[in-house]
Design a protein around this motif. Structure first.
Motif, short mmCIF file in Angstrom:
data_model
loop_
_atom_site.label_atom_id
_atom_site.label_comp_id
_atom_site.label_asym_id
_atom_site.label_seq_id
_atom_site.Cartn_x
_atom_site.Cartn_y
_atom_site.Cartn_z
N SER A 7 9.14 41.86 57.72
CA SER A 7 9.03 43.60 58.13
C SER A 7 10.09 43.64 59.02
O SER A 7 10.74 43.14 59.19
N LEU A 8 10.87 45.09 59.44
CA LEU A 8 11.93 45.31 59.78
C LEU A 8 12.06 45.65 61.02
O LEU A 8 10.37 46.86 61.00
N ARG A 9 12.21 46.25 62.40
CA ARG A 9 11.98 46.56 63.35
C ARG A 9 13.43 46.84 63.28
O ARG A 9 14.50 45.90 63.70
N PRO A 10 13.94 47.83 64.73
CA PRO A 10 15.14 47.76 65.48
C PRO A 10 15.22 46.14 66.17
O PRO A 10 13.60 45.30 66.94
N ALA A 67 14.57 41.69 60.54
CA ALA A 67 13.75 41.20 59.58
C ALA A 67 13.51 40.26 59.99
O ALA A 67 13.69 39.20 60.23
N ILE A 68 12.36 40.06 59.85
CA ILE A 68 11.59 39.62 60.24
C ILE A 68 9.50 38.72 59.07
O ILE A 68 9.81 39.73 58.83
N LYS A 69 10.00 37.54 59.36
CA LYS A 69 8.85 36.75 58.64
C LYS A 69 7.92 36.36 59.85
O LYS A 69 8.40 34.79 60.23
N GLY A 70 6.63 36.48 60.22
CA GLY A 70 5.50 36.33 61.13
C GLY A 70 6.12 37.14 61.98
O GLY A 70 6.26 37.78 62.31
N ASP A 71 6.44 35.64 63.46
CA ASP A 71 7.29 36.39 64.60
C ASP A 71 8.87 36.08 64.49
O ASP A 71 9.32 35.91 65.68
#
Length: 165
Positions: A7-10, A67-71
């Motif tokens: 997932s992508l986040r700021p 970019a995040i995988k899990g946390d």
């Protein structure tokens, strides 16, 4: 690992130390194929250990996506309007579509702002990656690192397909 697991986040202020660690690890993993060891060392600001305050000198959190995988933060991209300033993925996760997802997010953001052409300055290592994503090389140019060391890079652009509404 598929990109659906990512997932992508700021970016957040609490991310800066891990962003610095990813930046250092990605550069340390590069062989001295295109740049000398001295140039690679200058590129990572002579750091072996993360320095969150240092990374904020070259990018703004408001225009950085992680970019995040899990946390776990595994990569990031920094951009300003129509220019991708930096893109780094931890070596353990390279070649799995994370860089591609970050670049696509940047292009989508630009399209949402009505921008039809984006730019980046690619290291010689990354030139092929950007070519595969539809960027074209404009010219080779010198890039001045903060330390004063000058390295060759490739200025690149990509025309975006804006869908009329």
């Amino acid at each position: 690992m598929s990109t659906s697991e990512i997932s992508l986040r700021p970016a957040q202020e609490t991310d800066v130390w891990v962003l610095s660690a990813i930046h250092i690890a990605a550069i340390k993993a590069l062989p001295p194929t295109f740049y000398t060891q001295k140039e690679l060392l200058a590129w990572r600001n002579y750091l072996d250990n993360p320095d969150g305050s240092n990374i904020l000198k070259s990018m703004k959190l408001e225009t950085c996506r992680v970019a995040i995988k899990g946390d776990v933060v595994i990569g990031f991209a920094s951009f300003i309007v129509d220019e991708l300033i930096g893109l780094y993925v931890h070596p353990k996760y390279q070649g799995k579509g994370i860089g591609r997802a970050l670049v696509q997010h940047f292009c989508d953001e630009a399209i949402d702002q009505g921008i039809d052409k984006v730019f980046t300055t690619a290291s010689l290592y990354a030139e092929g990656f950007y070519l595969r994503l539809g960027f074209t090389a404009i010219q080779r140019a010198p890039h001045y690192l903060r330390s004063g060391v000058v390295v060759p890079v490739t200025k690149m652009s990509k025309i975006l397909a804006i869908v009329p509404t």
